[in-house]
Write a protein that holds these residues in place. Sequence first.
Motif, short mmCIF file in Angstrom:
data_model
loop_
_atom_site.label_atom_id
_atom_site.label_comp_id
_atom_site.label_asym_id
_atom_site.label_seq_id
_atom_site.Cartn_x
_atom_site.Cartn_y
_atom_site.Cartn_z
N PRO A 85 1.02 -1.21 0.15
CA PRO A 85 -0.18 0.01 0.12
C PRO A 85 0.65 1.30 -0.04
O PRO A 85 0.54 2.27 -0.80
CB PRO A 85 -0.81 -0.18 1.41
CG PRO A 85 -0.96 -1.47 1.50
CD PRO A 85 0.30 -2.35 1.03
N LEU A 88 2.64 1.82 -3.43
CA LEU A 88 1.45 2.10 -4.41
C LEU A 88 0.88 3.42 -4.34
O LEU A 88 0.75 4.05 -5.21
CB LEU A 88 0.23 0.84 -4.73
CG LEU A 88 0.77 -0.36 -5.17
CD1 LEU A 88 -0.48 -1.45 -4.77
CD2 LEU A 88 0.83 -0.34 -6.70
N VAL A 89 0.55 3.88 -2.96
CA VAL A 89 0.27 5.21 -2.87
C VAL A 89 1.19 6.18 -3.29
O VAL A 89 0.76 7.23 -3.88
CB VAL A 89 -0.37 5.28 -1.37
CG1 VAL A 89 -0.56 6.82 -0.95
CG2 VAL A 89 -1.76 4.55 -1.08
N GLY A 93 -0.78 7.04 -6.30
CA GLY A 93 -1.74 7.42 -5.35
C GLY A 93 -2.61 8.69 -6.07
O GLY A 93 -3.63 8.43 -6.73
N GLY A 240 -7.06 -6.22 -1.45
CA GLY A 240 -5.75 -5.53 -1.66
C GLY A 240 -4.58 -6.69 -1.25
O GLY A 240 -4.68 -7.76 -0.86
N ASP A 242 -1.73 -6.34 0.07
CA ASP A 242 -1.18 -6.61 1.56
C ASP A 242 -1.98 -7.73 2.24
O ASP A 242 -1.45 -8.41 3.07
CB ASP A 242 -1.40 -5.08 2.27
CG ASP A 242 -0.42 -5.27 3.66
OD1 ASP A 242 0.90 -5.38 3.33
OD2 ASP A 242 -0.97 -5.17 4.79
N THR B 211 -1.37 4.21 8.29
CA THR B 211 -0.80 3.20 7.22
C THR B 211 0.05 1.92 8.05
O THR B 211 -0.07 1.92 9.22
CB THR B 211 0.35 4.17 6.89
OG1 THR B 211 1.68 4.35 7.64
CG2 THR B 211 0.05 5.59 6.42
N ASN B 235 -5.88 5.90 3.26
CA ASN B 235 -5.95 5.55 1.71
C ASN B 235 -6.81 4.36 1.54
O ASN B 235 -6.26 3.13 1.40
CB ASN B 235 -4.45 5.29 1.47
CG ASN B 235 -3.73 6.58 1.48
OD1 ASN B 235 -4.13 7.63 0.86
ND2 ASN B 235 -2.47 6.64 2.20
N ALA B 238 -6.26 1.59 -1.64
CA ALA B 238 -4.80 0.86 -1.25
C ALA B 238 -4.90 -0.41 -0.44
O ALA B 238 -4.17 -1.53 -0.18
CB ALA B 238 -3.83 1.37 -0.78
N TYR B 239 -6.18 -0.59 0.37
CA TYR B 239 -6.39 -1.34 1.49
C TYR B 239 -7.63 -2.26 0.91
O TYR B 239 -8.08 -3.38 1.50
CB TYR B 239 -6.42 -0.82 2.92
CG TYR B 239 -4.98 -0.84 3.50
CD1 TYR B 239 -4.21 -1.49 3.92
CD2 TYR B 239 -4.60 0.90 3.35
CE1 TYR B 239 -2.94 -1.13 4.29
CE2 TYR B 239 -3.31 1.13 3.64
CZ TYR B 239 -2.62 0.22 4.40
OH TYR B 239 -1.49 0.64 4.70
N MET B 263 -5.33 6.23 -5.77
CA MET B 263 -5.22 5.21 -6.36
C MET B 263 -6.62 5.22 -7.30
O MET B 263 -7.10 4.37 -8.28
CB MET B 263 -5.26 4.01 -5.71
CG MET B 263 -4.22 3.63 -4.81
SD MET B 263 -2.59 3.21 -5.59
CE MET B 263 -3.11 1.72 -6.56
#
Lengths: 409, 409
Positions: A85, A88-89, A93, A240, A242, B211, B235, B238-239, B263
């Motif tokens: 994350p 990528l952000v 982002g 996601g 992650d 984060t 964010n 991203a998750y 994103m």
Amino acid sequence: MSQAYCTATYRCYDDKADFQKKALGIAVGLTVGSWTDLPEARKAEMEKHLGRVVSVTEHGGAEPGTRCADIVIAYPDVNFSRDLPALLVTVFGKLSMDGRIKLLDLGFSSDFLSAFPGPKFGMDGVREQLGVKERPLLMSIFKSVIGHDLPNLREQFYKQALGGVDLIKDDEILFENPLTPLRKRVEACMEAARQAEAETGQKLLYAVNLTGPTSKLASQAKLAIASGANALLFNVLAYGFDVLHELSADPEINVPIAAHPAMAGAFYPSPHYGIAAPLLLGKLMRLAGADLALFPSPYGSVVMPREENLAVQAALLDPALPVRMSFPVPSAGIHPGLVPLILRDFGTDVVVNAGGGIHGHPMGTAAGGQAFRQAIDATLRGVSLPEAAALPGNEALRAAIDSWGYKQP
Amino acid sequence: MSQAYCTATYRCYDDKADFQKKALGIAVGLTVGSWTDLPEARKAEMEKHLGRVVSVTEHGGAEPGTRCADIVIAYPDVNFSRDLPALLVTVFGKLSMDGRIKLLDLGFSSDFLSAFPGPKFGMDGVREQLGVKERPLLMSIFKSVIGHDLPNLREQFYKQALGGVDLIKDDEILFENPLTPLRKRVEACMEAARQAEAETGQKLLYAVNLTGPTSKLASQAKLAIASGANALLFNVLAYGFDVLHELSADPEINVPIAAHPAMAGAFYPSPHYGIAAPLLLGKLMRLAGADLALFPSPYGSVVMPREENLAVQAALLDPALPVRMSFPVPSAGIHPGLVPLILRDFGTDVVVNAGGGIHGHPMGTAAGGQAFRQAIDATLRGVSLPEAAALPGNEALRAAIDSWGYKQP
């Protein structure tokens, strides 16, 4: 550069932009924010945080709307934590919303990579579990699952298993439900697997669909494993990267994970926006720990151009990435007559993923699996499908070819 | 329909397709798998699992590549669990990869909605926390954060706070780092907030960026709150939406959450693919629990067309959705001279999100905030910006307008 950087490659479309200036704007804007107006002393302190333009390659430009450039930017590792994350952000982002721009690729520093164990089993580990070293594997999907009860699912499972498939996966749209709840589904299907193995002598993996609230996924996975599951299916993009990373890195989740591409079409097909398929379904799935990675085949109804497909495969197997390889699973629209094409395109390190091609077989589900195995064996021996279909014992293949035809490359 | 259904609206582009047939294919293919070949007795059992075509509306068609239809499909709730990954995978998992198709909207059954408490505070709760009932709020962003130490960040925070902003948010690219680790950053900035409050008498919220690994987000949030944080920035994309949902539903995470659109450009800008902005950044963010929802403004460099912007706003405030409203935060490229435009477009229920427009003010950061507040107050009183700028006490607004100009709608 003495310090560590990760890189991002973008394709930008803009009929008017100065791409060099745009690249510099990205490198500064997504790192230190501003540069030219900083005092010299501050620049010295901030230099290690500053993004760098690695390259700007213009191409196209003949027609309006086609002027574009591939821009590579290096981002200092010191700016982000060691998780996807954050990366990528950082690189995509805000930038994803800044005009026509697509993220094509990422490059990882050794330091960043050190946080990623990658697939726990990978292609070789999956082969080892199944005791199949050389040939392509065969995966099968339930014909339909919603609204079916346990005896029905068990029966579907058993018939598929009898045909000699190596892996059976849940449908990605089968969620926790009263008819076939996870624990009972695993127990019923694994019992069918043992029953089939007693007849065929062949092992198989059952990838049960891991679903539900994010915070409960790890415990659900462990429940599935405790109930006998020997593989998992996971809709990575709905949760996601992650989450896949954390599941695959969990020492108690000690079975292969198959990454499903559900939702991927929201990201990769546009030329102008999103994330390219080889990165999304290849490199990132692998880095995050997918032992098997499904992606749309170039053969079926859900299509991806062949060169893009092969780029996904290349990312899953690229020896330059220092984690185990992910088994490529091109999916959708596959029948036995396509096996020579699949093996030409993907070689032997591929999972042939058959759905309707197994259940729709005129001689029944078990014959569907047999037809695929016969097609695979013939192709590996250099025998054409019509020749193989004429051999005694290969009635299943013959019937499949009569039904769906074949393509000899 | 006596049972519960969720609906999905798609825009499909296809120059040759029979859209009625395509719609039926979706309704059957993404639910029971097959229908016409089922025995009648089985149909009776499976009927409650079958998707329904609600409507097919063709439009376009004059030019090649423009023939398209909006298709609405109803999916029985009984097919999926009460979480967003399950719904999204059901309605747009495989389908996202099936040609040119964009997910425009979702409709939720009451039963599905019952699993979503929505924003814990929402727009009214945020107003209540700040004690500001009527006027638009003002949010400010750090000028730059990467490579800055605690005293520097504290100083930036203090200066922003002095100008009368209501909210200050971290940069979305500020991750856990040795210079300004979460706990110390919150302590330093909240101390600056108290110091500023003593001078201005005004409360403010500091949205600290949440984060790191997915499984640690809840504990990080609680650590931030224990350290004094009174808001969070997240964010979401991203998750995944489910992570926001779980965070916002956690009773111990008792501060407003601001959803960042990082994103989002990978999803919404293409006409042919992805997920439409009003759904992605509006309805889904709100359902998942965003108290404030940021999205690209139509004014700045990172643009979204105005009608799409207003559709995002409408989704955040739609009284038909039975959860609290999310505060709309159109972001990027905003200076005080745009305030009349913003208030015309968004009314008073908006957070004016200023970045460079505060820090770049010729009289300094505090004056930057003051200029915005003066522009907001003038516009609410129906006074034009040039008039207001001429009034004694409004030097900050005057300087802002001299620098950046203004637009009077």
